[in-house]
Design a protein around this motif. Structure first.
Motif, PDB file in Angstrom:
ATOM      1  N   ARG A  29     -14.111  15.345  55.632  1.00 58.36           N
ATOM      2  CA  ARG A  29     -15.456  15.013  56.117  1.00 58.36           C
ATOM      3  C   ARG A  29     -15.343  14.771  57.619  1.00 58.36           C
ATOM      4  O   ARG A  29     -14.335  14.244  58.090  1.00 58.36           O
ATOM      5  CB  ARG A  29     -16.024  13.767  55.415  1.00 58.36           C
ATOM      6  CG  ARG A  29     -16.223  13.929  53.920  1.00 58.36           C
ATOM      7  CD  ARG A  29     -17.278  14.987  53.595  1.00 58.36           C
ATOM      8  NE  ARG A  29     -17.509  15.095  52.161  1.00 58.36           N
ATOM      9  CZ  ARG A  29     -16.846  15.925  51.364  1.00 58.36           C
ATOM     10  NH1 ARG A  29     -15.878  16.699  51.868  1.00 58.36           N
ATOM     11  NH2 ARG A  29     -17.135  15.982  50.083  1.00 58.36           N
ATOM     12  N   VAL A  42     -22.824  12.397  58.442  1.00 61.34           N
ATOM     13  CA  VAL A  42     -21.449  12.868  58.230  1.00 61.34           C
ATOM     14  C   VAL A  42     -21.488  14.368  58.011  1.00 61.34           C
ATOM     15  O   VAL A  42     -22.272  14.874  57.190  1.00 61.34           O
ATOM     16  CB  VAL A  42     -20.798  12.149  57.038  1.00 61.34           C
ATOM     17  CG1 VAL A  42     -19.392  12.679  56.808  1.00 61.34           C
ATOM     18  CG2 VAL A  42     -20.766  10.649  57.274  1.00 61.34           C
ATOM     19  N   MET A  62     -10.318  13.245  52.398  1.00 62.06           N
ATOM     20  CA  MET A  62     -10.916  12.607  51.222  1.00 62.06           C
ATOM     21  C   MET A  62     -10.070  12.778  49.959  1.00 62.06           C
ATOM     22  O   MET A  62     -10.500  12.413  48.869  1.00 62.06           O
ATOM     23  CB  MET A  62     -12.310  13.184  50.963  1.00 62.06           C
ATOM     24  CG  MET A  62     -13.260  13.109  52.149  1.00 62.06           C
ATOM     25  SD  MET A  62     -13.661  11.418  52.621  1.00 62.06           S
ATOM     26  CE  MET A  62     -14.678  10.923  51.246  1.00 62.06           C
ATOM     27  N   VAL A  92     -10.355   7.794  50.079  1.00 61.80           N
ATOM     28  CA  VAL A  92     -11.428   7.328  50.953  1.00 61.80           C
ATOM     29  C   VAL A  92     -12.759   7.706  50.324  1.00 61.80           C
ATOM     30  O   VAL A  92     -12.989   8.868  49.963  1.00 61.80           O
ATOM     31  CB  VAL A  92     -11.300   7.941  52.360  1.00 61.80           C
ATOM     32  CG1 VAL A  92     -12.456   7.490  53.248  1.00 61.80           C
ATOM     33  CG2 VAL A  92      -9.975   7.556  52.983  1.00 61.80           C
ATOM     34  N   VAL A  93     -13.639   6.727  50.175  1.00 62.85           N
ATOM     35  CA  VAL A  93     -14.984   6.986  49.642  1.00 62.85           C
ATOM     36  C   VAL A  93     -16.056   6.870  50.725  1.00 62.85           C
ATOM     37  O   VAL A  93     -17.150   7.423  50.575  1.00 62.85           O
ATOM     38  CB  VAL A  93     -15.301   6.019  48.480  1.00 62.85           C
ATOM     39  CG1 VAL A  93     -14.390   6.307  47.288  1.00 62.85           C
ATOM     40  CG2 VAL A  93     -15.156   4.569  48.911  1.00 62.85           C
ATOM     41  N   ASP A  94     -15.763   6.176  51.783  1.00 69.38           N
ATOM     42  CA  ASP A  94     -16.708   6.046  52.896  1.00 69.38           C
ATOM     43  C   ASP A  94     -15.938   6.340  54.180  1.00 69.38           C
ATOM     44  O   ASP A  94     -15.214   5.487  54.701  1.00 69.38           O
ATOM     45  CB  ASP A  94     -17.304   4.645  52.949  1.00 69.38           C
ATOM     46  CG  ASP A  94     -18.498   4.558  53.894  1.00 69.38           C
ATOM     47  OD1 ASP A  94     -18.600   5.414  54.795  1.00 69.38           O
ATOM     48  OD2 ASP A  94     -19.322   3.639  53.733  1.00 69.38           O
ATOM     49  N   PRO A  95     -16.066   7.534  54.744  1.00 72.57           N
ATOM     50  CA  PRO A  95     -15.285   7.875  55.940  1.00 72.57           C
ATOM     51  C   PRO A  95     -15.658   7.052  57.162  1.00 72.57           C
ATOM     52  O   PRO A  95     -14.817   6.831  58.029  1.00 72.57           O
ATOM     53  CB  PRO A  95     -15.582   9.361  56.147  1.00 72.57           C
ATOM     54  CG  PRO A  95     -16.845   9.611  55.432  1.00 72.57           C
ATOM     55  CD  PRO A  95     -16.881   8.668  54.270  1.00 72.57           C
ATOM     56  N   VAL A  96     -16.887   6.596  57.262  1.00 70.55           N
ATOM     57  CA  VAL A  96     -17.296   5.803  58.422  1.00 70.55           C
ATOM     58  C   VAL A  96     -16.564   4.465  58.432  1.00 70.55           C
ATOM     59  O   VAL A  96     -16.008   4.040  59.449  1.00 70.55           O
ATOM     60  CB  VAL A  96     -18.825   5.610  58.423  1.00 70.55           C
ATOM     61  CG1 VAL A  96     -19.242   4.690  59.575  1.00 70.55           C
ATOM     62  CG2 VAL A  96     -19.541   6.943  58.526  1.00 70.55           C
ATOM     63  N   LEU A  97     -16.542   3.770  57.260  1.00 68.76           N
ATOM     64  CA  LEU A  97     -15.829   2.493  57.193  1.00 68.76           C
ATOM     65  C   LEU A  97     -14.329   2.677  57.378  1.00 68.76           C
ATOM     66  O   LEU A  97     -13.674   1.857  58.023  1.00 68.76           O
ATOM     67  CB  LEU A  97     -16.110   1.821  55.842  1.00 68.76           C
ATOM     68  CG  LEU A  97     -17.555   1.408  55.565  1.00 68.76           C
ATOM     69  CD1 LEU A  97     -17.667   0.798  54.173  1.00 68.76           C
ATOM     70  CD2 LEU A  97     -18.051   0.438  56.626  1.00 68.76           C
ATOM     71  N   ASP A 150     -13.897  -3.159  51.652  1.00 71.17           N
ATOM     72  CA  ASP A 150     -14.485  -3.300  52.989  1.00 71.17           C
ATOM     73  C   ASP A 150     -14.005  -2.224  53.949  1.00 71.17           C
ATOM     74  O   ASP A 150     -14.573  -2.071  55.036  1.00 71.17           O
ATOM     75  CB  ASP A 150     -14.146  -4.676  53.565  1.00 71.17           C
ATOM     76  CG  ASP A 150     -14.734  -5.806  52.723  1.00 71.17           C
ATOM     77  OD1 ASP A 150     -15.757  -5.565  52.041  1.00 71.17           O
ATOM     78  OD2 ASP A 150     -14.164  -6.919  52.740  1.00 71.17           O
ATOM     79  N   GLY A 152     -13.754   0.992  52.956  1.00 73.18           N
ATOM     80  CA  GLY A 152     -14.200   2.275  52.436  1.00 73.18           C
ATOM     81  C   GLY A 152     -13.143   2.981  51.611  1.00 73.18           C
ATOM     82  O   GLY A 152     -13.148   4.210  51.502  1.00 73.18           O
ATOM     83  N   HIS A 154     -11.067   3.278  47.867  1.00 71.66           N
ATOM     84  CA  HIS A 154     -11.120   2.998  46.431  1.00 71.66           C
ATOM     85  C   HIS A 154      -9.723   3.176  45.849  1.00 71.66           C
ATOM     86  O   HIS A 154      -9.084   4.225  46.037  1.00 71.66           O
ATOM     87  CB  HIS A 154     -12.097   3.941  45.727  1.00 71.66           C
ATOM     88  CG  HIS A 154     -12.064   3.794  44.233  1.00 71.66           C
ATOM     89  ND1 HIS A 154     -12.482   2.674  43.576  1.00 71.66           N
ATOM     90  CD2 HIS A 154     -11.635   4.666  43.263  1.00 71.66           C
ATOM     91  CE1 HIS A 154     -12.339   2.823  42.281  1.00 71.66           C
ATOM     92  NE2 HIS A 154     -11.818   4.031  42.069  1.00 71.66           N
TER      93      HIS A 154
END
Length: 298
Positions: A29, A42, A62, A92-97, A150, A152, A154
């Motif tokens: 991503r 994204v 990801m 990684v589930v949230d690339p921004v975090l 916190d 991002g 899992h």
């Protein structure tokens, strides 16, 4: 001249297009930083168009990451020194975090996994580490997943790979297992002897009612022994067979017993004492020669 200008413009356009277009792979991503700030959108896999000077693209993987946790030395709750290693599966589930909230999420997950593994070792017994790993894996996963949310990240699963024990503890456990197996063997052997004794008692009661069964059993034993091609055969002779033969013997055929000799009659006191005559002389008994001098008869 015109051709040269056109070619220069084409080259500049190609350079601009190359700097403005990026390719995002299927397992990645893209995060766009425009003048240092992250764009909320994204970029999905495919072509990503950027402003040549203002935008900068960061790609975040990801895929599921397999991270081995180095072996950790610790003391269990029952005071046994062990060395335990593990492996962590996360993605990684949230690339921004993952890109903004933590500098290096891989290193952060590794450090949290090591400290959580030490904590699990101190809270568990040795038997739990050896036989109840499923529950320990779940507890270790929860401990790592709490701060990872916190960032991002899992945590898919955590597995304890190996538990290294001291040599003295291995020998103690080996002796314990050997003693347990010996105890089971003795219990099984005693149970078998008990059942065999019950069956033997039933067989003895049956043979007591039918004496011929004992003879058949004796013949069967002789056949089994002779089948081994032995040079010497020991044949037991049961007492019951003697009793059976003695009961079948004719009483008239037995020889008459001789009468016992009559014991001698005891002598009386008068016969046992010698007869005395005058002057203190002893009279001779009947049948005995007299040794009295001739002057006594004169």
């Amino acid at each position: 001249m015109i051709v040269e200008v056109a070619s220069a413009v084409a080259v500049a356009g190609g350079v601009w297009l190359a700097s403005a277009v990026r390719v995002v792979k299927q397992y990645e991503r893209g995060l766009v930083y425009r003048f240092g700030r992250v764009r909320p959108l994204v970029r999905e896999p495919g072509l990503a168009f950027l402003l040549p000077v203002a935008d900068r693209l960061q790609k975040v993987n990801m895929q599921v990451v397999t991270m081995p946790v180095p072996a950790q030395d610790g003391i269990t709750r029952d005071n046994v020194t062990v060395r335990v290693d593990a492996v962590v599966y996360f993605k990684v589930v949230d690339p921004v975090l993952a890109a903004v909230h933590v500098q290096d999420y891989r290193s952060a997950i590794g450090q949290v996994a090591q400290t959580s593994l030490r904590s699990i070792i101190g809270k568990s017994d040795l038997d739990d580490l050896l036989s109840n790993r499923e529950r320990l894996n779940e507890g270790l996963e929860l401990m790592i997943d709490s701060p990872a949310l916190d960032w991002g990240i899992h945590i898919d699963r955590v597995e304890i790979k190996d538990v290294a024990l001291p040599e003295s503890m291995k020998r103690s456990m080996s002796r314990q297992a050997e003693a347990e197996r010996e105890r089971r063997a003795r219990v099984i052997s005693a149970d078998g002897e008990l059942q065999a004794s019950h069956k033997l008692a039933q067989a003895a009661a049956t043979m007591a009612d039918t004496p011929a069964a004992l003879q058949l059993r004796l013949l069967e034993t002789v056949v089994q022994v002779s089948a081994e091609k032995n040079s010497t055969l020991v044949l037991p002779f049961p007492v019951e067979l003697l009793r059976f033969l003695d009961a079948r013997t004719d009483p008239a055929a037995k020889p008459a017993a001789k009468p016992a000799a009559k014991p001698p009659e005891p002598r009386t006191s008068a016969e046992s004492e010698p007869e005395k005559v005058g002057n203190g002389q002893v009279a001779p008994r009947e049948g005995e020669a007299s040794d009295v001098p001739d002057q006594l008869s004169r």
